[in-house]
Design an enzyme around this catalytic site. Structure first.
Site, mmCIF file in Angstrom:
data_model
loop_
_atom_site.group_PDB
_atom_site.id
_atom_site.type_symbol
_atom_site.label_atom_id
_atom_site.label_comp_id
_atom_site.label_asym_id
_atom_site.label_seq_id
_atom_site.Cartn_x
_atom_site.Cartn_y
_atom_site.Cartn_z
ATOM 1 N N HIS A 63 2.699 3.445 -8.867
ATOM 2 C CA HIS A 63 2.474 2.014 -9.142
ATOM 3 C C HIS A 63 3.677 1.417 -9.863
ATOM 4 C CE1 HIS A 63 -1.449 2.055 -7.512
ATOM 5 N NE2 HIS A 63 -1.987 2.824 -8.445
ATOM 6 N N ASP B 204 0.828 -1.206 0.000
ATOM 7 C CA ASP B 204 0.000 0.000 0.000
ATOM 8 C C ASP B 204 0.869 1.265 0.000
ATOM 9 O OD1 ASP B 204 -2.285 1.494 0.058
ATOM 10 O OD2 ASP B 204 -2.785 1.069 2.150
ATOM 11 N N GLU C 250 -11.872 -5.344 -5.328
ATOM 12 C CA GLU C 250 -12.491 -4.022 -5.179
ATOM 13 C C GLU C 250 -11.748 -2.941 -5.970
ATOM 14 O OE1 GLU C 250 -11.862 -6.150 -2.566
ATOM 15 O OE2 GLU C 250 -13.952 -6.752 -2.329
ATOM 16 N N ASN C 251 -10.514 -3.196 -6.342
ATOM 17 C CA ASN C 251 -9.733 -2.188 -7.080
ATOM 18 C C ASN C 251 -10.323 -1.874 -8.460
ATOM 19 O OD1 ASN C 251 -6.397 -3.121 -5.844
ATOM 20 N ND2 ASN C 251 -7.838 -1.575 -5.097
ATOM 21 N N SER D 299 -6.859 -5.892 -5.897
ATOM 22 C CA SER D 299 -7.978 -6.513 -5.182
ATOM 23 C C SER D 299 -9.215 -6.533 -6.062
ATOM 24 C CB SER D 299 -8.271 -5.745 -3.893
ATOM 25 O OG SER D 299 -8.944 -4.538 -4.189
ATOM 26 N N SER E 169 -8.196 -5.383 4.755
ATOM 27 C CA SER E 169 -8.676 -5.112 3.402
ATOM 28 C C SER E 169 -8.958 -6.380 2.590
ATOM 29 C CB SER E 169 -7.679 -4.226 2.639
ATOM 30 O OG SER E 169 -7.566 -2.978 3.278
ATOM 31 N N ARG F 101 -11.789 1.619 -8.999
ATOM 32 C CA ARG F 101 -10.990 2.861 -9.096
ATOM 33 C C ARG F 101 -11.250 3.543 -10.436
ATOM 34 N NH1 ARG F 101 -5.247 2.497 -5.944
ATOM 35 N NH2 ARG F 101 -6.147 1.719 -4.017
ATOM 36 N N TRP G 234 3.044 7.911 -2.242
ATOM 37 C CA TRP G 234 4.482 8.030 -2.559
ATOM 38 C C TRP G 234 4.647 8.980 -3.746
ATOM 39 C CZ3 TRP G 234 7.400 7.090 -6.916
ATOM 40 C CH2 TRP G 234 8.790 6.976 -6.740
HETATM 41 C C1 FPP Z 1 -1.883 0.312 -3.198
HETATM 42 O O1 FPP Z 1 -1.428 1.622 -3.347
HETATM 43 C C2 FPP Z 1 -1.477 -0.503 -4.276
HETATM 44 C C3 FPP Z 1 -2.294 -1.069 -5.216
HETATM 45 C C4 FPP Z 1 -3.748 -0.890 -5.248
HETATM 46 C C5 FPP Z 1 -1.763 -1.890 -6.259
HETATM 47 C C6 FPP Z 1 -0.435 -2.511 -5.946
HETATM 48 C C7 FPP Z 1 0.177 -2.723 -7.241
HETATM 49 C C8 FPP Z 1 1.481 -2.732 -7.520
HETATM 50 C C9 FPP Z 1 2.590 -2.622 -6.537
HETATM 51 C C10 FPP Z 1 1.895 -2.852 -8.931
HETATM 52 C C11 FPP Z 1 1.348 -4.021 -9.658
HETATM 53 C C12 FPP Z 1 1.834 -5.293 -9.171
HETATM 54 C C13 FPP Z 1 2.331 -6.253 -9.943
HETATM 55 C C14 FPP Z 1 2.643 -7.580 -9.372
HETATM 56 C C15 FPP Z 1 2.601 -6.044 -11.366
HETATM 57 P P1 FPP Z 1 -2.521 2.762 -3.437
HETATM 58 O O2 FPP Z 1 -2.763 3.068 -4.864
HETATM 59 O O3 FPP Z 1 -3.743 2.339 -2.680
HETATM 60 O O4 FPP Z 1 -1.774 3.926 -2.718
HETATM 61 P P2 FPP Z 1 -2.460 5.065 -1.846
HETATM 62 O O5 FPP Z 1 -3.183 4.368 -0.726
HETATM 63 O O6 FPP Z 1 -1.299 5.858 -1.367
HETATM 64 O O7 FPP Z 1 -3.379 5.822 -2.745
#
Ligand code: FPP
Length: 225
Positions: free
Chosen positions: A28, A11, A58-59, A56, A181, A62, A16
């Site tokens: 990402h 997360d 749920e993603n 997820s 989550s 977005r 970041w």
């Molecule tokens: C959470 O950060 C992260 C995600 C929803 C996706 C995680 C995905 C990756 C690290 C890249 C894809 C993975 C692979 C294996 C190719 P957020 O977007 O919720 O960050 P925030 O909470 O700061 O908004």
């Protein structure tokens, strides 16, 4: 003792990026880049199972632009990393409802599984279109369809995506949020949790070592004394 299985809730990619005045997508991308070092370090330490929560169920809700970007990033990751992961003896497995992805993405994902299925040095689960509740519901429905009218804990474990694998000993969540989550709900019944305020793209091998050292101080009792 080191954990056998570590699971990561990656997360903080968006925050970041925001802190650097960048688009969320850059976060990402940086987050994806970070995975390689964690895998290599785990392999060096002899940690056998890793699970990454990459997308997820749920993603999908977005904004379309962000989902679209992740739908490019995910197959790109497997294209780019597959050769090295194969050389390192990694077996790749997807956990989640892969049918929710487009056919071309499904193909990339199943090829990564197929190409690495005989490897045994380190097992990598990528949770994609994954939800813990959905996974349990799916398992129960499978068991009902098989004619069972009563099920055991073992029956359910065996019907989960992680069938045959040890439960995660340690679940690490980055970025300061302290919640599950919908991740590995059944499997994390006795997992140790480690929360850090570091954002996933900054979660270095040193940070990982800190988490492992913290884990090694824990007294695991599994409900006993
Ligand atoms: C959470 O950060 C992260 C995600 C929803 C996706 C995680 C995905 C990756 C690290 C890249 C894809 C993975 C692979 C294996 C190719 P957020 O977007 O919720 O960050 P925030 O909470 O700061 O908004």
């Amino acid at each position: 003792m080191l954990p056998k299985h570590v699971a990561f809730i990656m997360d903080g990619n968006g925050r970041w990026a925001a802190e650097r005045g960048l688009e969320r997508t850059a976060g990402h991308r940086a987050g994806t880049e970070n995975i390689r070092g964690i895998i290599r370090h785990s392999k060096d330490l002899g940690i056998k199972y890793l699970t990454f929560y990459a997308f997820s169920a749920e993603n999908f809700s977005r904004p379309a632009e962000e989902v679209g970007f992740l739908m490019k990033l995910i197959p790109e990751f497997f294209h780019r990393e597959i050769r090295e992961l194969t050389q390192e003896g990694a077996r790749i497995q997807m956990i989640g409802d892969i049918s929710q992805f487009s056919r071309p993405i499904q193909l990339v994902l199943s090829q990564a599984e197929k190409l690495t299925k005989h490897n045994d040095t380190i097992i990598l689960n990528f949770a994609l279109a994954y939800g813990g509740r959905q996974e349990i519901v799916r398992a129960v429905n499978q068991l009902l369809q098989s004619g069972k009218i009563e099920v055991t804990d073992q029956d359910i474990s065996d019907a989960l995506y992680t069938s045959g694998m040890p439960d995660p000993d340690l679940v690490i969540r980055t970025s300061g949020e302290q919640r599950v989550s919908n991740f590995l709900l059944y499997q994390s019944a006795y997992s140790e949790f480690y929360f850090t305020s570091i954002y996933w793209p900054d979660f270095s091998v040193t940070e990982f070592d800190n988490a492992l050292a913290d884990y090694q101080q824990r007294k695991r009792r599994f409900g006993g004394l």
